[in-house]
Scaffold this active site. Sequence first.
Site, mmCIF file in Angstrom:
data_model
loop_
_atom_site.group_PDB
_atom_site.id
_atom_site.type_symbol
_atom_site.label_atom_id
_atom_site.label_comp_id
_atom_site.label_asym_id
_atom_site.label_seq_id
_atom_site.Cartn_x
_atom_site.Cartn_y
_atom_site.Cartn_z
ATOM 1 N N GLU A 1 -17.193 -20.354 -38.147
ATOM 2 C CA GLU A 1 -16.306 -19.147 -37.344
ATOM 3 C C GLU A 1 -18.155 -18.528 -37.831
ATOM 4 O O GLU A 1 -18.154 -17.305 -36.975
ATOM 5 C CB GLU A 1 -16.061 -18.223 -39.195
ATOM 6 N N ASP B 1 -14.184 -19.815 -43.401
ATOM 7 C CA ASP B 1 -13.888 -19.504 -44.918
ATOM 8 C C ASP B 1 -13.337 -20.094 -45.251
ATOM 9 O O ASP B 1 -12.208 -20.211 -43.965
ATOM 10 C CB ASP B 1 -15.122 -18.212 -45.098
ATOM 11 N N TYR C 1 -20.692 2.580 -19.308
ATOM 12 C CA TYR C 1 -21.595 3.421 -18.941
ATOM 13 C C TYR C 1 -21.467 4.101 -17.466
ATOM 14 O O TYR C 1 -22.232 4.358 -17.323
ATOM 15 C CB TYR C 1 -22.870 2.415 -19.193
#
Lengths: 529, 393
Positions: free
Chosen positions: B221, B274, B135
């Site tokens: 996760e 997963d 920025y």
Amino acid sequence: MAARPVCEILKYVIFHWKWEAAAGSRKDLLEGELLISIEASSSEHQANTFHYVTTIAFAESTCGDLVPKQFLKEIQLLLSGFSGKLTWPSKEASCSQDLSDLVPFQMTVEVDEKPTTLKTDCLVIKQFLHKTSVVHPKVTFHFSMKVNGVLSKETFGPGSPGVQRVCSRIHPVLGHPVALFIPDEEAHVGLPGELTLTPAAALCPCGHQLYPNQTSRLSTAFVFLYGPSGLPLTFPNQKNLLTVFDNNSYLLDWKKYHLHAVPNLNISLEEDSCLLPDVSYRIESPEQSQPQDSGTEEEVLLLFLFVDFSNGFRAQLTEAWGMQALLLTQLNSILLQNRSLVQAAVHVAVDQALGQHCGLVKAQQKLQASIPVAVSSILSIVAGSTSRSFRALCLETLQAADTQEFRMRLHRAFQQTLLHPSTCAPKNPLPEPAGPEERKDGDKSLEEPVAGSCCLGKAPRLKRCCQGEGVGRRTQADGLGEATQPPVDPKPPCPQAPGWGSPEPGWEDSLWLQVLSNLSERLGGGSGP
Amino acid sequence: MAFTPWSSKASFFRVLDQHRVSLIKSLKEGHGEAPRKEASSSEVLAAIENIIQDIIISLSRNEAPFLKIDNRSNWENIKFEDSVGLQMIPHCTTKKIKSDSAKSAQRFALILKILSMIYKLVQSNTYATKRDIYYTDIQLFGNQKIVDNIINDISCMLKVPRRNLHILSTSKGLIAGSLSYIEEDGTKVNCTCGSTAVAVPSNIQGIRNLITNAKFLLIVEKDATFQRLLDDNFCNKLSPCIIITGKGVPDLNTRLLVKKLWDTFHLPIFTLVDADPHGIEIMCIYKYGSMSMSFEAHNLTVPTIRWLGLLPSDIKRLNVPRGTLIPLTKQDQMKLDSILKRPYITCQPFWKKEMEIMAELKMKAEIQALTFISSDYLSRVYLPNKLQFGGWI
């Protein structure tokens, strides 16, 4: 006027030379030397008249099997209307020491002319040599003129002596050859087979000569026509047989580029040493109604049109010569019949050239834009460092007395590394491409050649677009408060020795040579060489 | 019904404790290399000054300066060690960032720009995040990713951990459980909670007084699964334990915290991802590291991590309903093939087997598929059984 016969002889020599090369299945660019020497002295028989002898000499390697008597006979037939004297002197007789290296082949053309005609003849011959040398960059034409004992010399081609005024580099784009339909009338006259037209386009000056914030506009278009064997189709001051180009929209749909073209008829042999185009257009754009910034760079679009024909079998030399001589007289109607084909081919080449140019300009802008960021970052570290030894070393290395001067020198140093060799000393070699060491380091996508190295091929010296070294560079204003301003030469004069590249054609000429080699290969299967 | 933690049974953590003993034993046997030494501020400043000096010397010779950076995107420059994970080889190939090439000139300038900012931060002993850097001049930098990559390049070029550059990464991870510490500014943090979690701090190097009695650390996760465990009061049911999530691909601070917890307490660390190639890849990042950060492997990887679930073999074993499974996409297949070819898979035969099961099934499953068995199956049955009986690989 003796210019025409001299040029015809030269054309025939080159044609014959190419013929021999093609017979030996050699499609390389012709390589060798020719000497054209004019010796003029006041005529003893007529007042205000010069008697001048033009000698054309070339080495045995140029036309190995050329039989002088036969050649002279062919030339005399070629120049049947010529009133001057054509001779083939003996080996012992030579007009100047310059010729001694080029014997045994010499022939002379003798004629009496007014001084003004002599001057015009010289300009015409030089224009022809210059134009021919563009397409035969490995052939050196040595031109010398001695008038009442005062000698002047010029060289066209790679063997130019002395310091070269570096011309603007161009980025030629070779278009695809297009087969032109030959109308029945022309075919009956003696132009059988297929006629091909291959365009090549380039912008001059190249994008690297433009400054990041400098605006540029296309101001002129020059067209150069070449026939079989890469010989200029027309002569300067010749009555314009190609009226098809009087239609300014014949070659290009200028509206596509938001431009308007007007034929420029003000081409004359006024300025020595500058290459005259066969056709010239003045380009106008809608923005031109507003006053132009004095810093606006004028660019020239160069169009090279190579016309050759192929009938699928190899005609006899004289027959081929006859066809190419006939070509000029019939070319106008052929071009008229094939307007859309020609325009499409030219458009492709021009689009590529403009696109290429645009890319170069953008690349240069990127480079220039990065410099202020790098400079301010380095300065921030140096000025902010508490290490006296580090600060001292940095200042001393760039020989700066204080940080103000350091900033200036830093900026200039970065600029210097980006300077294109063609804009500084022509003897500066271009950086070598990535060698094995660098490749071993695994440098891949970010390993780029130096920006200047993609600017290949040098333009012939053109009227109104000589750039040379005189153009100053302005750094991008970014709050640095100053800009380095090398001295600016607003109008570099045309040199007496235009030359063609450096004495040793280097990497920078390779693209144009490659373009011509490719063209030579494409056209090599024709009836003519 | 009164709440009784699973872990109240004395035998519950027996296997876990045995696992921990074996991990500590491996450590004492000398496996693993020492992490990279932290660089002092003066060393960082000197390294930057050396770079600037080289540039100026090049310019004085009218040579276009360039920066040389190790090529981290080339697998040939990466070696695998079981005790460390993925790390760069000593003499790797490099790439040149040239100042005189249109393609790389801008990057050259941006690297110098960020170097100058780092220089100031280190000099003034202040910190900024990568976002702060971006920025300062968004037009110049273009996008955040460019800044992130350049900062990694600088860290690699100077051979200095990023935290020593005084650039902090924004944390996105969450942590909960039996852990307390004090942040650099003196803030006391207690992660023991009911249904809320604590954000992973942005200055991992600065935290001190870490205290825990956790038996294990569970890396989750996805944030959705993490929140589910919080809702199910998992940390109390299986107390004492710690759960942490990086919300997908972990940020640097989450990885650093996991590493710190391992280095400090030698906790058994497990992953709950997963049963899909993406989850496996995330797990590999925690365990073995990534190519892009391979130069900092010693400070980031925890090779002792074990895969707890969801295993592809669990799908069949638990009779997960077929309707909850998702076919592998082409990208999944490509990623799976790519992971199978990675150097660390050869020393993980069980992981390889699991991936082969997935490839054969051509199906993947999210952890949420277990909710089709029962809504709290994950925290009530699956995880406790796995942890109690050593169901990790």
